[in-house]
Write an enzyme that holds these catalytic residues in place. Structure first.
Site, short mmCIF file in Angstrom:
data_model
loop_
_atom_site.label_atom_id
_atom_site.label_comp_id
_atom_site.label_asym_id
_atom_site.label_seq_id
_atom_site.Cartn_x
_atom_site.Cartn_y
_atom_site.Cartn_z
N ARG A 51 0.82 -1.22 0.00
CA ARG A 51 0.00 0.00 0.00
C ARG A 51 0.85 1.26 0.00
O ARG A 51 0.46 2.27 -0.55
CB ARG A 51 -0.85 0.04 1.28
CG ARG A 51 -2.16 -0.64 1.19
CD ARG A 51 -2.83 -0.62 2.53
NE ARG A 51 -1.86 -0.92 3.60
CZ ARG A 51 -2.15 -1.10 4.87
NH1 ARG A 51 -3.39 -0.99 5.27
NH2 ARG A 51 -1.23 -1.37 5.77
N LYS A 150 2.38 -19.06 5.60
CA LYS A 150 1.48 -19.54 6.65
C LYS A 150 0.82 -18.32 7.30
O LYS A 150 1.39 -17.23 7.20
CB LYS A 150 2.26 -20.37 7.67
CG LYS A 150 3.14 -19.53 8.61
CD LYS A 150 3.64 -20.35 9.77
CE LYS A 150 4.05 -19.47 10.90
NZ LYS A 150 4.69 -20.10 12.01
N HIS A 180 9.03 -22.75 5.76
CA HIS A 180 10.47 -22.52 5.58
C HIS A 180 11.34 -23.57 6.28
O HIS A 180 12.50 -23.74 5.95
CB HIS A 180 10.87 -21.10 5.99
CG HIS A 180 10.70 -20.81 7.43
ND1 HIS A 180 9.51 -20.37 7.96
CD2 HIS A 180 11.56 -20.90 8.46
CE1 HIS A 180 9.67 -20.21 9.25
NE2 HIS A 180 10.89 -20.52 9.60
N LYS A 184 15.34 -25.90 5.01
CA LYS A 184 16.60 -25.98 5.75
C LYS A 184 17.45 -27.15 5.24
O LYS A 184 16.93 -28.23 4.97
CB LYS A 184 16.33 -26.15 7.25
CG LYS A 184 15.77 -24.88 7.85
CD LYS A 184 15.84 -24.92 9.36
CE LYS A 184 15.36 -23.61 9.95
NZ LYS A 184 16.37 -22.55 9.91
N GLU A 218 11.75 -21.72 21.35
CA GLU A 218 12.14 -20.32 21.10
C GLU A 218 12.45 -19.67 22.43
O GLU A 218 11.80 -19.98 23.45
CB GLU A 218 11.00 -19.58 20.42
CG GLU A 218 10.66 -20.13 19.04
CD GLU A 218 9.42 -19.47 18.46
OE1 GLU A 218 9.57 -18.53 17.69
OE2 GLU A 218 8.32 -19.91 18.80
N ASP A 237 0.11 -22.13 15.47
CA ASP A 237 1.24 -21.38 14.92
C ASP A 237 2.42 -22.30 14.56
O ASP A 237 3.13 -22.02 13.60
CB ASP A 237 1.68 -20.34 15.96
CG ASP A 237 2.63 -19.30 15.37
OD1 ASP A 237 2.34 -18.81 14.27
OD2 ASP A 237 3.64 -18.98 16.02
N HIS A 242 4.86 -26.62 11.10
CA HIS A 242 6.28 -27.00 11.18
C HIS A 242 6.50 -28.36 11.85
O HIS A 242 7.21 -29.21 11.32
CB HIS A 242 7.07 -25.95 11.96
CG HIS A 242 6.92 -24.56 11.41
ND1 HIS A 242 7.03 -24.28 10.08
CD2 HIS A 242 6.66 -23.38 12.02
CE1 HIS A 242 6.84 -22.98 9.89
NE2 HIS A 242 6.61 -22.41 11.05
N LYS A 331 7.43 -20.85 23.56
CA LYS A 331 8.13 -19.56 23.58
C LYS A 331 8.71 -19.32 24.96
O LYS A 331 8.27 -19.92 25.94
CB LYS A 331 7.14 -18.44 23.23
CG LYS A 331 6.70 -18.48 21.78
CD LYS A 331 5.93 -17.25 21.41
CE LYS A 331 5.58 -17.24 19.94
NZ LYS A 331 6.73 -17.13 19.06
#
Ligand code: NAP
Length: 484
Positions: A51, A150, A180, A184, A218, A237, A242, A331
């Protein structure tokens, strides 16, 4: 060792969301690296779309900054950078604005050289369908390839609805659903290790494998994405895409050929063979956690969203019956680490039982991050006189180190975008895979919601909730340490 760089045919890459985080951190620097390695031929163009009002020079300035920020200084050759920036163009296109589409059509039509057109949807999921429909309405979908980020849907029903809308404009053989993790080097090496060597395949089954652990940990929390993340949670998520993709590659049968549909057929069979977890079974086989302080960051004081999940999954097949696949992701954990651990069974009889502590069983550790590599942990004799002592010895294969000096490990996005240009869908998710993954995940989420239970709290920087540790210790197992 030599690394052959094979140039790809000239192409037009249109990045929707070219001003966003993914484009600036990964896509633009990634394409720069491919150019620096001589893989992009004359006539290749990258057209940014978003935009924000700016012209081509404005976008080149944005790309220059992104590349300077994310490419190491020793790769920043000025001549290559100028060559790369000259490939860029920009079209202001609020996707609901008809003018932008016409301009994009003109810009694309101006290049007769590149017959390959890639549309990369690096925008929020709410824009996936409107962009696809905009492309179709303006005659741009014909022969184009579509890359979708995703998340594909929020559950099975919304994934099907989105896939229907995508499928109305792009046939499945031109749709590239990106994960992704599959780009790898180590993940592809897992495929090579299993199917290009005679060594492991005879052991790759319930008779010899005690269990498999798949961890994606993470160290960061939800950061700026709090309210967005709170509508998803770790299951949607991370697990739905994954972790289940990693599980598929670990567990699948050998495909008849290394070819997109043959590989994806085998992955699909794994997803369909996952033992369904519903109701009480789902509660018993899963642990949800939420790090302390999450609710504030998510701006939802009563949040029931999990920032951690551990699952004991089982695959109902001759190969894997009875072998647990433990999945965990979260996380704000102790470290940032992604790995697959294949833990083999103990020897059937221990002749070294007089040595005291039982010997550890062999393990194959496939590490995706931080340092991509594969380690086989074996038991050897401690060298030297003074008796017969055993120790665990890692046979280590770090890809970065084993490659020739000066070689850099390409980022997953670099490989995947060029796979799209080559027309190779092997490392992309097919529609039926995505929907089968939701088919397994949806009943678990439903069971959590029906139970009304809150996720178990855990401390930031820890190994996650106690329940996850307990889940394994009840079976006489423990998670591999979360240290990089
Ligand atoms: P982001 O930073 O929010 O960027 C979104 C982009 O969309 C911006 O360029 C924005 O540009 C553009 N945009 C927003 N509304 C638009 C509209 N109406 N018309 C045209 N363009 C519009 O998002 P991101 O982090 O880059 O993520 C992009 C996608 O990749 C998401 O689906 C995300 O889930 C996925 N993903 C991201 C990462 C990551 O590391 N960031 C990793 C994996 C997957 P303007 O404001 O200029 O319009």
């Amino acid at each position: 060792m030599t690394h052959r760089i094979i140039p790809v045919d000239p192409f037009d890459l249109v990045i929707f969301g070219a001003t966003g985080d993914l484009a600036r951190r990964k896509l633009l620097p990634g394409m720069f690296h491919r150019d620096a390695d001589g893989q992009l031929l004359e006539g290749t163009r990258i057209i940014g779309c978003a935009r924000s009002q700016m012209d081509a020079d404005g976008f080149r300035a944005l790309a220059r900054d992104a590349i300077t920020d994310h490419v190491p200084a020793d790769r920043l050759d000025t001549q290559v950078l100028e060559r790369f920036l000259a490939r860029l163009d920009y079209v202001t296109n609020n996707v609901s604005d008809a003018d932008g589409w016409e301009t994009l059509k003109d810009v694309l039509g101006a290049s007769p050289q590149s017959s390959i057109r890639v549309f990369y949807l690096s925008v929020g999921p709410a824009l996936f369908a409107p962009i696809v429909e905009g492309l179709a309405a303006h005659g741009l979908a014909e022969n184009g390839r579509l890359v979708v980020e995703k998340p594909i849907g929020h559950d099975g029903a919304s994934a099907r609805a989105l896939n229907d809308r995508i499928g109305a404009a792009f046939p499945e053989d031109r749709v590239y659903r990106i994960d992704h993790y599959l780009g790898k080097e180590t993940v592809q090496n897992l495929i090579a290790l299993r199917f290009a060597n005679a060594l492991f395949e005879p052991l790759w089954n319930a008779r010899h494998v005690d269990h498999v652990q798949i961890t994606v940990a993470e160290s960061l929390g939800v950061e700026q994405r709090g309210p967005y993340y709170d509508r998803a949670g770790a299951m949607r998520d991370m697990v739905q895409n994954h972790l289940l993709q990693l599980l598929c590659l670990t567990a699948m049968e050998p495909p008849y050929h290394f070819e997109a549909d043959a590989v994806r057929d085998e992955k699909l069979k794994v997803l369909r063979a996952l033992r369904p977890l519903t109701g009480h079974d789902a509660l018993a086989a899963t642990v949800r956690g939420q790090y302390r302080g999450y609710a504030k960051e998510a701006e939802n004081p009563d949040s029931h969203t999990e920032s951690f999940v551990a699952i004991r999954a089982e695959i109902g097949s001759w190969r894997w019956a009875g072998t647990p696949f433990y999945l965990r992701t979260g996380k704000k954990l102790r470290s940032r680490l992604s790995e697959i651990v294949v833990r083999f069974r103990q020897t059937p009889h221990q002749i070294f039982s007089d040595l005291g502590a039982p010997l550890s069983a062999n393990a194959l550790i496939i590490r995706l991050q931080p340092d991509e590599g594969i380690t086989l942990s074996i038991t050897t004799k401690d060298p030297g006189p003074g008796g017969f002592r055993m120790r665990e010895t890692p046979l280590d294969m770090s890809f970065a180190e084993s490659a020739e000096r000066g070689w850099r490990m390409p980022d997953a996005y670099e490989r995947l975008v060029l796979d799209v240009v080559r027309g190779d869908q092997t490392l992309f998710m097919r529609r039926d895979e995505v929907e089968a993954a939701w088919g397994w995940v949806d009943p678990i989420i439903e069971a959590w919601e029906t139970s009304g239970r809150k996720p178990e709290p855990y401390d930031s920087g820890s190994d996650g909730p106690y329940g996850a540790i307990d889940m394994l210790s009840r079976e006489g197992q423990r998670w591999r340490e979360l240290s990089p």
